[in-house]
Design a protein around this motif. Sequence first.
Motif, short mmCIF file in Angstrom:
data_model
loop_
_atom_site.label_atom_id
_atom_site.label_comp_id
_atom_site.label_asym_id
_atom_site.label_seq_id
_atom_site.Cartn_x
_atom_site.Cartn_y
_atom_site.Cartn_z
N MET A 42 0.83 -1.20 0.00
CA MET A 42 0.00 0.00 0.00
C MET A 42 0.87 1.25 0.00
SD MET A 42 -3.30 -0.74 2.39
CE MET A 42 -2.82 -2.22 3.24
N SER A 43 1.93 1.25 0.81
CA SER A 43 2.79 2.43 0.87
C SER A 43 3.48 2.69 -0.46
CB SER A 43 3.83 2.29 1.99
OG SER A 43 4.79 1.31 1.64
N GLN A 44 3.63 1.66 -1.29
CA GLN A 44 4.24 1.79 -2.61
C GLN A 44 3.21 2.16 -3.68
OE1 GLN A 44 6.00 -2.08 -3.16
NE2 GLN A 44 7.84 -1.54 -2.01
N GLY A 45 1.94 2.24 -3.29
CA GLY A 45 0.89 2.57 -4.25
C GLY A 45 0.55 1.42 -5.18
N ARG A 46 0.78 0.19 -4.73
CA ARG A 46 0.56 -0.99 -5.57
C ARG A 46 -0.73 -1.74 -5.26
NH1 ARG A 46 5.83 -4.43 -5.40
NH2 ARG A 46 4.54 -5.70 -6.76
N VAL A 47 -1.55 -1.20 -4.36
CA VAL A 47 -2.81 -1.87 -4.00
C VAL A 47 -3.97 -1.06 -4.56
CG1 VAL A 47 -4.30 -2.60 -2.11
CG2 VAL A 47 -1.83 -2.91 -1.94
N VAL A 57 -8.10 -0.79 -4.56
CA VAL A 57 -9.34 -1.18 -3.90
C VAL A 57 -10.47 -0.65 -4.77
CG1 VAL A 57 -10.80 -0.93 -1.86
CG2 VAL A 57 -8.33 -1.18 -1.60
N ASP A 58 -11.25 -1.56 -5.30
CA ASP A 58 -12.32 -1.22 -6.24
C ASP A 58 -11.81 -0.33 -7.37
OD1 ASP A 58 -14.18 -2.74 -4.83
OD2 ASP A 58 -14.72 -1.06 -3.54
N GLY A 59 -10.60 -0.67 -7.87
CA GLY A 59 -10.03 0.01 -9.03
C GLY A 59 -9.28 1.30 -8.75
N LYS A 60 -9.20 1.71 -7.48
CA LYS A 60 -8.51 2.96 -7.14
C LYS A 60 -7.34 2.67 -6.22
CE LYS A 60 -12.75 5.61 -7.49
NZ LYS A 60 -13.80 6.31 -6.78
N VAL A 61 -6.23 3.41 -6.42
CA VAL A 61 -5.04 3.21 -5.58
C VAL A 61 -5.40 3.49 -4.13
CG1 VAL A 61 -2.70 4.02 -5.09
CG2 VAL A 61 -3.47 3.80 -7.45
N HIS A 62 -5.01 2.58 -3.24
CA HIS A 62 -5.29 2.71 -1.80
C HIS A 62 -3.96 2.70 -1.06
CE1 HIS A 62 -8.04 2.34 1.65
NE2 HIS A 62 -7.01 1.75 2.21
N ARG A 63 -3.60 3.81 -0.43
CA ARG A 63 -2.30 3.93 0.24
C ARG A 63 -2.38 3.90 1.77
NH1 ARG A 63 2.03 5.73 -2.87
NH2 ARG A 63 1.47 6.26 -4.98
N ASP A 64 -3.56 4.04 2.34
CA ASP A 64 -3.69 4.17 3.79
C ASP A 64 -4.05 2.83 4.43
OD1 ASP A 64 -4.20 4.81 6.41
OD2 ASP A 64 -5.75 6.30 5.98
N PRO A 65 -3.08 2.15 5.08
CA PRO A 65 -3.37 0.85 5.67
C PRO A 65 -4.31 0.93 6.86
CG PRO A 65 -1.12 1.51 6.17
CD PRO A 65 -1.68 2.54 5.23
N GLY A 66 -4.48 2.11 7.44
CA GLY A 66 -5.37 2.26 8.59
C GLY A 66 -6.81 2.56 8.21
#
Length: 122
Positions: free
Chosen positions: A52-57, A59-68
Amino acid sequence: AGHHPPSPSPSPSPSSTGLGASEDGESVLLERPAKIMSRRGLSSRREGERLMSQGRVLVDGKVHRDPGQRIHSNANISVVDFENEVKPTVLLNKPVGLVSTQADRRLGQVNAWELLTEENRR
């Protein structure tokens, strides 16, 4: 001295219970993305947070960076693998008079690269 009944305790907020509301008003479970990724076999929890911190996740087609930030437990989660990304091959019937090299750009010559759309140049 008068005796007052105890005041009702405040109900827990949706974020603290892990519950949210779907569009149709039904309760849905909200969870940390890394936990969902781990359960689905996409990564370990720590690896999920790193991805997530690398911008590789996504969620529903949108980049998700916040693990919290909790997401719906039924969300579509995917991991982007830039190293093995398939790059498109573009076939171009180059018109006469255009050069096909990018390295040798002589004054006044039109390059075939300029015919490609921005999307195909990536």
